[in-house]
Motif scaffolding. Structure first.
Motif, PDB file in Angstrom:
ATOM      1  N   HIS A   1      -6.567   1.060  -5.183  1.00  0.00           N
ATOM      2  CA  HIS A   1      -5.994   0.830  -3.857  1.00  0.00           C
ATOM      3  C   HIS A   1      -5.005   1.945  -3.541  1.00  0.00           C
ATOM      4  O   HIS A   1      -4.198   2.311  -4.403  1.00  0.00           O
ATOM      5  CB  HIS A   1      -5.305  -0.540  -3.800  1.00  0.00           C
ATOM      6  CG  HIS A   1      -6.275  -1.665  -3.794  1.00  0.00           C
ATOM      7  ND1 HIS A   1      -6.708  -2.260  -2.631  1.00  0.00           N
ATOM      8  CD2 HIS A   1      -6.920  -2.293  -4.802  1.00  0.00           C
ATOM      9  CE1 HIS A   1      -7.571  -3.218  -2.929  1.00  0.00           C
ATOM     10  NE2 HIS A   1      -7.726  -3.273  -4.239  1.00  0.00           N
TER      11      HIS A   1
ATOM     12  N   CYS B   1      -8.310  -5.080   3.254  1.00  0.00           N
ATOM     13  CA  CYS B   1      -6.918  -5.190   2.815  1.00  0.00           C
ATOM     14  C   CYS B   1      -5.987  -4.706   3.922  1.00  0.00           C
ATOM     15  O   CYS B   1      -6.331  -3.791   4.675  1.00  0.00           O
ATOM     16  CB  CYS B   1      -6.678  -4.343   1.571  1.00  0.00           C
ATOM     17  SG  CYS B   1      -7.628  -4.903   0.149  1.00  0.00           S
TER      18      CYS B   1
ATOM     19  N   LYS C   1      -5.245  -9.698   1.498  1.00  0.00           N
ATOM     20  CA  LYS C   1      -6.695  -9.499   1.382  1.00  0.00           C
ATOM     21  C   LYS C   1      -7.434 -10.503   2.257  1.00  0.00           C
ATOM     22  O   LYS C   1      -7.093 -11.689   2.269  1.00  0.00           O
ATOM     23  CB  LYS C   1      -7.147  -9.700  -0.066  1.00  0.00           C
ATOM     24  CG  LYS C   1      -6.915  -8.516  -0.959  1.00  0.00           C
ATOM     25  CD  LYS C   1      -7.644  -8.702  -2.290  1.00  0.00           C
ATOM     26  CE  LYS C   1      -7.263  -7.595  -3.256  1.00  0.00           C
ATOM     27  NZ  LYS C   1      -7.758  -7.893  -4.621  1.00  0.00           N
TER      28      LYS C   1
END
Lengths: 340, 340, 340, 340
Positions: free
Chosen positions: C165, C206, C280
Motif C-alpha cells: 500500500h 482503499c 477498505k
C-alpha cells in the motif's frame, strides 16, 4: 449559511440568487404516480409574476419553469423533482450603481454582516424573486392533497379595507386579488398614484384553508399553527401572523372567546379539528421608495403578487403534515377520523 | 407523532405527559465547560410555577429540577444534558370525571382524532405543563449567550393596557409581570374576580431582545423572524406573533414606515442587524371556564406564567442561530461584524 | 421517497434520473468567500466519466458542469450552490427493450416494489450516474478543508492484488487508479478480456485520509466511523466497509491489536485522533453481464471510476464534521488541539 | 457536540454518562396504541448486562428500566417514550486513579481534544454502557414490526469459528450467543483464560433479518445498506460492516456473483427485495488490557453482550424505514407489494 430547506417528509430546497443564472427548487418526498400538468404550473408562476398589472413593476421577465428531474411521461416518479427558472431579464447594469449602497429595509447590509461579501447585483437570496421556487413547491404539494382548498386574498391595503370576508373559495378576487370590486378599484388607483410618487404601501393578507382532515399537526413544537407561522413569516416582507383576529379576540373574556369556534381557527392544541383554518398576515410596504426606486422597476406594493406564495406555503405545510400523519394511518383504529 | 424536538445545533427534545411520572428535556449541542447553577435553574422554574400568586391555580406542585446527565462538578460536559421534573401533584382522580368529556379549546378531541387514544388524566403533551421543559432548555441556552438580554412582559390583559413600554430591561415587572404598577393592581383585581366567576382572560405579551450580534439568521426559510415565530407559536395558547406593531405599521406609507427603524425589529431580510428585536404575542384566554373549571385548580389567565417560557424560547432560537453562525466565524473577514 | 440529502451543516441534495433532462446537486452550508475554479471541477468530473479508458463503457457523454447559483465572480457567496450536468447521450431507445425486463442486481424490480412505477429508460436514481453529483459536492467540500488530503485507489480486482500500500498520497495511480504498475497492466488486460466475454469484476478500494484535525466526530451516533460508513455504503455497488483490515485484525489478541496504532484508523471512540484514517471498501462486480450487457455500453468493472466518488464522499463527511466542530471552537480552551 | 439522535420518523435520542446519575433514551415517533410489557423490556436489558456469565466483568449493576413518559396503562400513547436506567454501581473511586491516564483505544484523549474537558470517572458517552439506551429503543422499534425477525450471533472469536451458519432463527445461541455448542465451550474456556491474563479478544458478529417487506430503503443516501451500516458502525468497538461475505464475494466474476442471490443480502439498489438481509460485523478486542485492566471489572470480550445491541440497531433502522415507506402506502397501486 444554510436553512434553504423546508419540510420534514415533503421537503423543498430552494436555490438561486435574484440576478444569477437561474432560480429553482428541489422537491424531495413527492408522492409517486401523480399526474402533473406543466401548463398549470406555468399559470401558478404567472400569478406571482411582475408586470401582470400596470401597478406592478414593469420588469417583464417571463418565468418559464423547466423540469429537470422527477417527472417522466407527465407522472411523478417519487424521486426528487427539480424545476428551474432561468433569469432572463438580468439588467444588472442597473444595479451597478447600488454596489456601494445599502438600501434600508433590504438585506444588503445584513448580508455583508453575515457572509462578509454579497452579490451586489440584487437582493440575492433575500429577494422576493426567491419565492417563485416556493410557488413551484406549492404546486406539487397541492397535488398530494387535492381535496384541501387554499384561498388567499388581500383584505386591506393602507387604509383601504374590505368590509366583508368571502365565505367561500369561489369568490372572484379581481385583478389584484382583492375580493371586493369597489375596494379593488380604489386600491388600483391609490397604487398608481403611489408609483408615480415613488411611494409604497403594505397591508393585510388572509388565507383560508378548507377541508383539512382532523388530526394533522404535532402537539408540541410542530404544532400546525407553529409550522404555518414559520412558513408565512419566512416570506419576505411578512412581519405578522395571527390565527383569525387573535390580537383582538384574545382580549375577550374566555367565555365569549370560546363561543365562537372561528377563534380556534381550525386547531385545538395545535392539531387540526377539521374546521376552517383562517390566518391573517401583515406585509410591510416595499422598502425601495423615493430616490432608491429604480426607474420603472419599482413595485409600490407586493401584496397582489404575494397571494400565490402564501397559498403555496400553506400547501407545503399541510401536505407535509398530511404525509407525516399518514405514516401512522394504518395503525390507527378505523373509527379515528383519518379521512384521506 | 413526533416533532418533540426543536433547534438545529442547540437542540431540545422534550417529553412527558402532564400527569405522567415526570416531564423533562434532553438538550443536545450544549457548549462544554460552562458553569451552571442549579439554584438559578430552580428559580427560573419557579417563575413559571402555578400558585406563585393567588390569582393563579392553587395547584402547588413544587417543580424540582433533577439533572440526570451532561453536567459534572457543576460544569457542562458538552454531552446531552437531561433534566427531569417529577410530577408530584398528580390528583388524577380529579380528572377521572373528564374521561369522556372533551373540553372545548383543549386538545382532548384532536388528540383522539390524531392518536386513536389519549391519557385522559390531563392535557398530555398539549398541557401548559410541558413548557417547564422549555424553561429548562432556555436556562442552558442563555448560558451560551450571556451578553444578550431577554425581557418579556405583559402589555395588556383584557382591556387593561399599559401606556408606556419599558425602554430598558431593568424595569420592575411586579408581581405578575406587568411593568406598570397601576395596571398591575387593576389586573390582579380583575383576575381575582374572573377566578371567582369561573371566567378567564387573555392578552398581549411583549418580548424585547437586546444585544443580538449582527448577522444571525438565514436568508430564506430559517430567517430569524421565522424561527422566532415558530418558537413562540408553538407555545400553548399563543395565537398571534408580530414584529413590533406590524399589523398597524404595515398600513403606513412606505416612506413613513422606513423612517422608524423600530419597524424592522432588529432584522433586515430576516437577518439580525444588531438593533433591538421587539415582538408582540397574542395569548388567548384559558379555555377551562365555567362548569369545566375544576374546583380550585383553575388558572384564569396564563399570561403571568408564560413570561419565562417566552424568554426561554427566545433564548433557544438565538443561541441556536448564534452557534450556526459560529460554524463560519473563522472563515469570515475580520472586518465583518461577528461580535461574539 | 426521500433521503436525497446528506450532511448536517455542509449538506448536499442530489437530483436527476440517469436518463432524464439533467442531474445535479444543491450544496447548502458552503463557506462564503472561497475561490472556485470551474476547470478543476470539470477535471474532477472527468475522473469519474466513462470512456476514459478502453476498458470502460464507450458511452462518451461529456459531463459539463454548469453552475446555476451560489457563485459570483468565481467566489462562493455562502448561498446554496447548484450545479447541473445535462444528459446529452440519452440513447433511451436502447433501453426500450428493457421496459419489461428487470436486470438482476439492479434496482429495477425494487424500484417498482417501492414506487409502483419507474422510469424504464435506465437506473433512475439508483444509477451510478447519480454519483457525479457527489463528485461535485466533494469538490466544494474539499475547498473548506484544503489541508486535509484524500487519496483513494484500487488495491484488488478479482485475484489481482497489489503487494504494497502506498505510504504517501503522491504515488502515481496510473491509468485506472491502481498504484502498482505491474498489477495495473494485468488488470487492464483482464478487464479487456472480461469485456469481450460480457463478464464483469469487482474488488477492493482503499481510502487514506491524512491531516484530519483531532476532535472531529461525535461520540454516539454520529461517530466519524459511522458517518464515513454511511457515506461509502450509500455508493452504488459498495457492499462492505472496514477500518484498516478490521475483519482480520479483530481476531488478534487485544494486546497485539493495541500495539499497532493503524488498527484504530485515526479514531478513538469515534472521534479523530489526528492520525491517518484508512478505510477498505468492497465493490461488487457490475451486475449487467452476459446477455444483459447492452452492446458496447457495458462497463466490466466500475472500480476505476468509483475512486473520485469515494474521495468526494470522504471530503463531504470530513468537511461537515469540521464545520460542526467549528461551532464550538471559540468556546474551547486554547490548549485544546483544534487546529484549523 | 451533538449527534445523540438517530432515525428520521422513528427516532431515538440517548443521554447519560457511564458514571453519571442515569442513562436513558427518548423515543420520538412511536406508534400509538401498542401494548408494551415492561418485563420483556427488562429481559432485553438483561441480555446486555455484564455479569451474566463468569467470563464477563463482575460489575453486577442491575439495569432496571423506568418509564417516565409515553406509556399509559401499558399502552403507548404516541407521545415521546422516555426510559431511564439509574447508575447504581458507580464505583467511581476506582476510576480516580485514571484521572490523568488516557487508556489507549478508549476515547479518553479524543474526548479532551474535542471538548476541552471530560468526566474522568469513566468512558462518558463513548462507554459501552450507552448501548443500553439503544436496547431500549430497539425493544419499542420491534413492537412496530412484529412480523420481522432479527437474529444476531457470534460466528467467530479469535480463531474459534463456527462451521455452519444457522438457517433459521430458532437455533439456540447458548450461554454466550454462539450457535454452536462445541465452539461455544471452547470460547468460554479461552475467554476465562484471557481474563486471568488481562488479555482480551474480538471477533465477528452476524445479523440475519427475515421477513422485511419489499420496497424499504431510499435509492440514494438513505439506502437500507447505508443506514444499517451507520447504525452498526456507531456501536462502540464495531470497526467493520459487510453484506454477506462481500469482502470475499466481490472478488468473484460477475456471473458467479449474481448466481447466488445471498450475495445481494436482501437488497437491490439499496432497497429491500423481500429476501433475507445478512450482515457481518467486525468487533475489535476490548482495549482495557494488561495493567490497565481494573481488578475484577474487566470484560475480556464484549461480543456476547453486544448481540442484543446489534439486534436493537437493526430494529430501529427497519422500523424507521417501515414508517417512512408507510407515508406513501395509501398512494401506491394495490398490486405493489407493500405488505404491512
Amino acid at each position: 449559511m444554510s436553512g434553504n430547506n423546508f419540510g420534514k417528509i415533503f421537503n423543498i430546497t430552494t436555490f438561486g440568487e435574484s440576478h444569477g443564472e437561474a432560480l429553482g427548487v428541489v422537491i424531495d418526498g413527492m408522492v409517486p404516480g401523480i399526474d402533473i400538468n406543466i401548463h398549470d404550473l406555468h399559470l401558478e408562476l404567472k400569478r406571482r409574476a411582475p408586470g401582470q398589472h400596470h401597478v406592478h413593476t414593469s420588469r417583464k421577465e417571463e418565468d418559464v419553469p423547466q423540469i429537470l428531474s422527477g417527472v417522466f411521461n407527465n407522472k411523478t416518479l417519487g424521486t426528487p423533482i427539480t424545476v428551474i427558472v432561468k433569469n432572463t431579464s438580468q439588467r444588472s447594469e442597473d444595479y451597478d450603481k447600488l454596489k456601494q449602497t445599502h438600501r434600508p429595509g433590504h438585506a444588503d447590509q445584513t448580508t455583508i454582516d453575515k457572509y462578509g461579501l454579497r452579490d451586489h447585483r440584487g437582493g440575492g437570496r433575500s429577494s422576493g424573486r426567491e419565492t417563485l421556487a416556493r410557488v413551484i413547491g406549492g404546486y406539487f404539494a397541492g397535488l398530494i392533497i387535492p381535496e384541501i382548498s387554499f384561498y388567499a386574498y388581500i383584505s386591506q391595503v393602507a387604509h383601504f379595507k374590505i368590509s366583508e370576508h368571502p365565505q367561500n373559495h369561489l369568490v372572484d378576487r379581481g385583478e389584484i386579488n382583492i375580493p371586493d370590486n369597489k375596494i379593488s378599484k380604489e386600491v388600483i388607483e391609490y397604487l398608481s398614484e403611489c408609483k408615480s410618487r415613488g411611494e409604497s404601501a403594505g397591508g393585510i393578507v388572509c388565507l383560508s384553508i378548507q377541508g383539512v382532515p382532523k388530526g394533522l399537526g404535532e402537539p408540541v413544537f410542530d404544532k400546525l399553527k407553529a409550522d404555518l407561522g414559520k412558513s408565512m413569516l419566512s416570506i419576505p416582507a411578512c412581519l405578522g401572523f395571527q390565527l383569525g383576529s387573535s390580537f383582538e379576540s384574545c382580549l375577550l373574556p374566555g367565555s365569549d372567546f370560546s363561543k365562537n369556534s372561528m377563534n380556534f381557527s381550525g386547531m385545538e392544541g395545535g392539531i387540526s379539528n377539521g374546521e376552517e383554518i383562517f390566518i391573517k398576515l401583515a406585509f410591510k410596504p416595499t422598502s425601495t421608495v423615493g430616490q432608491n426606486a429604480i426607474n420603472g422597476r419599482h413595485d409600490p406594493c407586493i401584496l397582489p403578487r404575494v397571494i400565490p406564495v402564501v397559498e403555496a406555503m400553506g400547501k407545503i405545510v399541510i401536505a407535509d403534515h398530511f404525509l407525516r400523519q399518514n405514516c401512522y394511518a394504518s395503525f390507527l383504529p378505523s373509527n379515528t377520523d383519518q379521512s384521506k
